[in-house]
Design a protein around this motif. Structure first.
Motif, PDB file in Angstrom:
ATOM      1  N   ASP A  23       0.828  -1.211   0.000  1.00 42.08           N
ATOM      2  CA  ASP A  23       0.000   0.000   0.000  1.00 42.08           C
ATOM      3  C   ASP A  23       0.859   1.256   0.000  1.00 42.08           C
ATOM      4  OD1 ASP A  23      -2.418  -1.280  -0.049  1.00 42.08           O
ATOM      5  OD2 ASP A  23      -2.697  -1.262   2.115  1.00 42.08           O
ATOM      6  N   ILE A  27       0.802   3.992  -3.064  1.00 43.17           N
ATOM      7  CA  ILE A  27       0.346   5.368  -2.879  1.00 43.17           C
ATOM      8  C   ILE A  27       1.471   6.351  -3.170  1.00 43.17           C
ATOM      9  CG2 ILE A  27      -0.508   7.056  -1.211  1.00 43.17           C
ATOM     10  CD1 ILE A  27      -2.625   5.073  -1.983  1.00 43.17           C
ATOM     11  N   HIS A 125      -7.092   8.270  -2.042  1.00 38.83           N
ATOM     12  CA  HIS A 125      -6.512   7.073  -1.436  1.00 38.83           C
ATOM     13  C   HIS A 125      -5.382   7.421  -0.481  1.00 38.83           C
ATOM     14  CE1 HIS A 125      -8.093   4.369  -4.926  1.00 38.83           C
ATOM     15  NE2 HIS A 125      -9.032   4.716  -4.072  1.00 38.83           N
ATOM     16  N   VAL A 130      -7.588   3.100   0.344  1.00 37.66           N
ATOM     17  CA  VAL A 130      -8.078   2.600  -0.940  1.00 37.66           C
ATOM     18  C   VAL A 130      -9.504   2.071  -0.870  1.00 37.66           C
ATOM     19  CG1 VAL A 130      -5.761   2.099  -1.775  1.00 37.66           C
ATOM     20  CG2 VAL A 130      -7.037   0.331  -0.544  1.00 37.66           C
ATOM     21  N   PHE A 303      -3.867   2.835   4.829  1.00 37.82           N
ATOM     22  CA  PHE A 303      -4.479   2.977   3.509  1.00 37.82           C
ATOM     23  C   PHE A 303      -5.618   2.006   3.290  1.00 37.82           C
ATOM     24  CE2 PHE A 303       0.095   4.150   2.901  1.00 37.82           C
ATOM     25  CZ  PHE A 303      -0.126   5.508   2.872  1.00 37.82           C
TER      26      PHE A 303
END
Length: 304
Positions: A23, A27, A125, A130, A303
Motif C-alpha cells: 500500500d 500510494i 486514497h 483505498v 491505507f
C-alpha cells in the motif's frame, strides 16, 4: 515469549498475502508519478490544496462536464443557465451555498469519469485509504448578490474532537474560475489541526480566498474550516462537489443500488468500491459475506 501454538503476527500477514509496504509503495508511487507530492504535503500542512488543470490531466472533460451540468439543471428546473452573463439567479439568492443540486453522479457518464480520474483517486486514497467511498456528488450554482457562507467543517455529525485520521475529504471540480469577485471558497490554513468546529466568529479574520482556474480540483480535509465569499461579478459560479468518506462512515447519498449491473462492467473494479457496492458493509438475514468484506483483511495499514 511467543506461544508455540500461537502464530506470530508476521506469519499471519504472510499467510494472508497482505503486506503494508504494498500500500505504501503504491500510494507514494502514484503521488510522485502524477506530480502530486507537493499537493499532498500542502494538504497535510494547510488543510487544502488547489490542483491545476494540467495536473488534473483530464483533457476535454471540462467542457463536457460543464455541458452535462447545464443540461441537468435544465432538466430539473426548466431553465437554461447563462453562466457567463447572468446577473442574478433568484433560486440561488436565498441560500449561502447558492442553488444546490443533489445526487448528480448518475445524471451523465462524464461525472463518473471525473470520479475515476487518476489524480483525484491518488489524493483520495492517500488521505482516506483505498477503500474510501463516495458520500456526496452534488452541483452548486452561485450568482451575483448571493450571501456569504460562514466557516464550518465537513465532518458531519461527528463530535469534537475529530479522529486523528481524517474521515472526510472534499474534492471540488471547478467548472468556472474561482476568484474573489466570482465568490470563491475561503478557508483558514491549518485549521484542520483543531479537530473541531469554529466557535462564533473564530477564524474569520484569518480566512484566505481560494483562487483556481476552471478545470482545477480543490481538495480539502473534512476538518478544515471553510466557507465562501459572496459573488460580486456578473455570471455564475459552477462547481461539482465529490465528498469522500472512510467506509465505516455513513454516506449521505447512496448510488450503488441505482446503477445498472451492466454499467458496473464498463468501469474498473474501484468504481464498485467508490460507490460502496463491493464492500458489502450491509446485510439482512443472509448475514455478511466475509470473503468480500474489505474490513476483514488482515493488516493495520492506514491505507485500508
Amino acid at each position: 515469549m511467543q506461544s508455540a501454538d500461537k502464530p506470530h503476527a508476521s506469519d499471519i500477514h504472510k499467510a494472508s498475502g497482505y503486506d503494508i509496504r504494498d500500500d505504501v509503495h503504491d500510494i507514494y508511487g502514484r503521488l510522485t508519478r502524477l506530480g502530486l507530492a507537493a499537493h499532498a504535503l500542502e494538504l497535510d500542512i494547510k488543510g487544502l490544496t488547489v490542483i491545476p488543470p494540467e495536473t488534473v490531466r483530464a483533457p476535454g472533460i471540462l467542457e463536457r462536464a460543464r455541458e452535462a451540468f447545464l443540461k441537468t439543471y435544465e432538466r430539473r428546473h426548466g431553465d437554461r443557465l447563462d453562466y457567463q452573463h447572468a446577473e442574478t439567479l433568484p433560486a440561488a439568492l436565498g441560500s449561502p451555498i447558492g442553488k444546490h443540486m443533489a445526487w448528480m453522479l448518475l445524471e451523465d457518464p462524464v461525472f463518473s469519469e471525473i470520479l475515476l480520474n487518476e489524480t483525484l483517486l491518488a489524493m483520495v486514497h492517500y488521505r482516506l485509504g483505498v477503500n474510501a467511498t463516495l458520500s456526496v456528488m452534488q452541483g452548486l450554482v452561485k450568482a451575483k448578490g448571493g450571501l456569504p457562507l460562514g466557516l464550518h467543517t465537513d465532518e458531519v455529525l461527528v463530535p469534537a474532537p475529530y479522529a486523528s485520521a481524517s474521515g472526510h475529504l472534499n474534492v471540488t471540480y471547478l467548472l468556472t474560475d474561482y476568484s474573489v469577485e466570482n465568490g470563491a471558497l475561503s478557508y483558514v490554513p491549518g485549521s484542520h489541526k483543531y479537530k473541531r468546529l469554529p466557535v462564533g466568529d473564530e477564524g474569520v479574520d484569518q480566512a484566505e480566498a481560494v483562487v483556481g482556474a476552471a478545470g482545477s480540483f480543490v481538495v480539502w480535509d473534512g476538518a478544515t474550516w471553510h466557507g465562501a465569499l459572496p459573488r460580486t461579478a456578473p455570471g455564475l459560479r459552477l462547481n461539482l462537489i465529490y465528498d469522500f468518506i472512510r467506509p465505516h462512515l455513513r454516506p449521505m447519498e447512496v448510488f450503488f443500488d441505482r446503477v445498472d449491473p451492466a454499467d458496473y462492467e464498463k468501469y474498473p473494479p474501484i468504481y464498485r468500491t467508490l460507490l460502496g457496492q463491493s464492500l458489502k458493509y450491509w446485510w439482512r438475514e443472509e448475514g455478511p459475506d466475509f470473503a468480500d468484506v474489505a474490513w476483514t483483511r488482515i493488516g493495520n495499514s492506514p491505507f485500508r
